[in-house]
Scaffold this active site. Structure first.
Site, PDB file in Angstrom:
ATOM      1  N   HIS A   1       0.838  -1.203   0.000  1.00 46.00           N
ATOM      2  CA  HIS A   1       0.000   0.000   0.000  1.00 46.00           C
ATOM      3  C   HIS A   1       0.872   1.253   0.000  1.00 46.00           C
ATOM      4  CE1 HIS A   1      -3.593   2.423   0.659  1.00 46.00           C
ATOM      5  NE2 HIS A   1      -2.870   3.132   1.510  1.00 46.00           N
TER       6      HIS A   1
ATOM      7  N   GLY B   1      -7.808  14.341  -9.699  1.00 46.86           N
ATOM      8  CA  GLY B   1      -8.711  13.261 -10.088  1.00 46.86           C
ATOM      9  C   GLY B   1      -8.436  11.917  -9.439  1.00 46.86           C
TER      10      GLY B   1
ATOM     11  N   HIS C   1      -4.464   4.321  -3.523  1.00 40.88           N
ATOM     12  CA  HIS C   1      -3.465   3.256  -3.609  1.00 40.88           C
ATOM     13  C   HIS C   1      -2.867   3.457  -4.993  1.00 40.88           C
ATOM     14  CE1 HIS C   1      -2.198  -1.153  -2.862  1.00 40.88           C
ATOM     15  NE2 HIS C   1      -1.675  -0.807  -4.035  1.00 40.88           N
TER      16      HIS C   1
ATOM     17  N   HIS D   1      -1.623   3.717  -8.573  1.00 41.56           N
ATOM     18  CA  HIS D   1      -1.912   2.878  -9.745  1.00 41.56           C
ATOM     19  C   HIS D   1      -1.590   3.662 -11.011  1.00 41.56           C
ATOM     20  CE1 HIS D   1      -5.564   4.996  -8.472  1.00 41.56           C
ATOM     21  NE2 HIS D   1      -5.849   5.120  -9.759  1.00 41.56           N
TER      22      HIS D   1
ATOM     23  N   HIS E   1      -2.772   3.985 -14.767  1.00 38.69           N
ATOM     24  CA  HIS E   1      -3.785   3.638 -15.768  1.00 38.69           C
ATOM     25  C   HIS E   1      -3.064   3.301 -17.069  1.00 38.69           C
ATOM     26  CE1 HIS E   1      -7.395   5.353 -13.657  1.00 38.69           C
ATOM     27  NE2 HIS E   1      -6.465   6.060 -13.043  1.00 38.69           N
TER      28      HIS E   1
HETATM   29  P1  5GP Z   1      -8.141   7.282 -10.018  1.00 45.71           P
HETATM   30  O1  5GP Z   1      -9.268   8.234 -10.301  1.00 45.71           O
HETATM   31  O2  5GP Z   1      -7.935   7.090  -8.540  1.00 45.71           O
HETATM   32  O3  5GP Z   1      -6.878   7.600 -10.762  1.00 45.71           O
HETATM   33  O4  5GP Z   1      -8.605   5.905 -10.619  1.00 45.71           O
HETATM   34  C1  5GP Z   1      -9.308   4.958  -9.913  1.00 45.71           C
HETATM   35  C2  5GP Z   1      -9.796   3.940 -10.906  1.00 45.71           C
HETATM   36  O5  5GP Z   1     -10.162   2.777 -10.202  1.00 45.71           O
HETATM   37  C3  5GP Z   1     -11.051   4.395 -11.689  1.00 45.71           C
HETATM   38  O6  5GP Z   1     -10.766   4.353 -13.084  1.00 45.71           O
HETATM   39  C4  5GP Z   1     -12.128   3.390 -11.273  1.00 45.71           C
HETATM   40  O7  5GP Z   1     -12.978   3.042 -12.340  1.00 45.71           O
HETATM   41  C5  5GP Z   1     -11.319   2.223 -10.768  1.00 45.71           C
HETATM   42  N1  5GP Z   1     -11.961   1.462  -9.712  1.00 45.71           N
HETATM   43  C6  5GP Z   1     -12.571   1.960  -8.599  1.00 45.71           C
HETATM   44  N2  5GP Z   1     -13.035   0.965  -7.818  1.00 45.71           N
HETATM   45  C7  5GP Z   1     -12.701  -0.192  -8.450  1.00 45.71           C
HETATM   46  C8  5GP Z   1     -12.921  -1.570  -8.125  1.00 45.71           C
HETATM   47  O8  5GP Z   1     -13.502  -1.934  -7.118  1.00 45.71           O
HETATM   48  N3  5GP Z   1     -12.421  -2.477  -9.013  1.00 45.71           N
HETATM   49  C9  5GP Z   1     -11.765  -2.118 -10.142  1.00 45.71           C
HETATM   50  N4  5GP Z   1     -11.331  -3.102 -10.931  1.00 45.71           N
HETATM   51  N5  5GP Z   1     -11.545  -0.826 -10.481  1.00 45.71           N
HETATM   52  C10 5GP Z   1     -12.017   0.126  -9.643  1.00 45.71           C
HETATM   53 ZN    ZN Z   2      -4.005  -0.120  -0.662  1.00 43.17          ZN
END
Ligand code: 5GP
Ligand code: ZN
Length: 106
Positions: free
Chosen positions: A47, A90, A95, A97, A99
């Site tokens: 994490h 955004g 955690h 990640h 994209h």
């Molecule tokens: P962020 O906006 O934090 O950069 O991206 C978070 C991403 O995580 C979003 O594109 C959203 O669709 C995805 N996401 C959120 N919750 C879940 C989940 O429970 N499972 C999966 N596979 N993706 C998720």
């Molecule tokens: Zn985490």
């Protein structure tokens, strides 16, 4: 591992999420709400809240190596990568990640 983190729970296997690719310290799964024909999320297993908290340069390298390996595995020659860092930019899941978006003209 953070008890309140949805990605930690996914990585722990709580929801039976399929991993597209996995290395010792990283994992890849499909985004639940894809913004492209292929939309994967590359995460560290540990994490880390965001890129701002990532100190481990070996892990940084492994994350990018995983991007390369998983895109090769699924046959994506062209793809976009994005890291949202901070709520105002955004970030919704705290955690880290990456994209990976692609698949328009596979
Ligand atoms: P962020 O906006 O934090 O950069 O991206 C978070 C991403 O995580 C979003 O594109 C959203 O669709 C995805 N996401 C959120 N919750 C879940 C989940 O429970 N499972 C999966 N596979 N993706 C998720
Ligand atoms: Zn985490």
């Amino acid at each position: 591992m953070s008890d309140n983190c949805i990605f930690c729970k996914i990585i722990r296997g709580d929801f039976g999420t399929e991993f597209v690719y996995e290395t010792e310290n990283t994992v890849v799964f499909n985004d639940i709400n894809p913004a492209a024909p292929v939309h994967m999320l590359v995460c560290p297993k540990v994490h880390v809240e965001s890129l701002n908290e990532l100190e481990d340069t070996a892990l940084m390298s492994e994350l990018l190596q995983t991007v390369k390996a998983v895109t090769k595995k699924v046959g994506l020659k062209a793809y976009k990568t994005q890291i949202n860092t901070g709520k105002e930019a955004g970030q919704e899941v705290f955690h880290l990640h990456i994209h990976v978006l692609g698949g328009w003209n596979k």
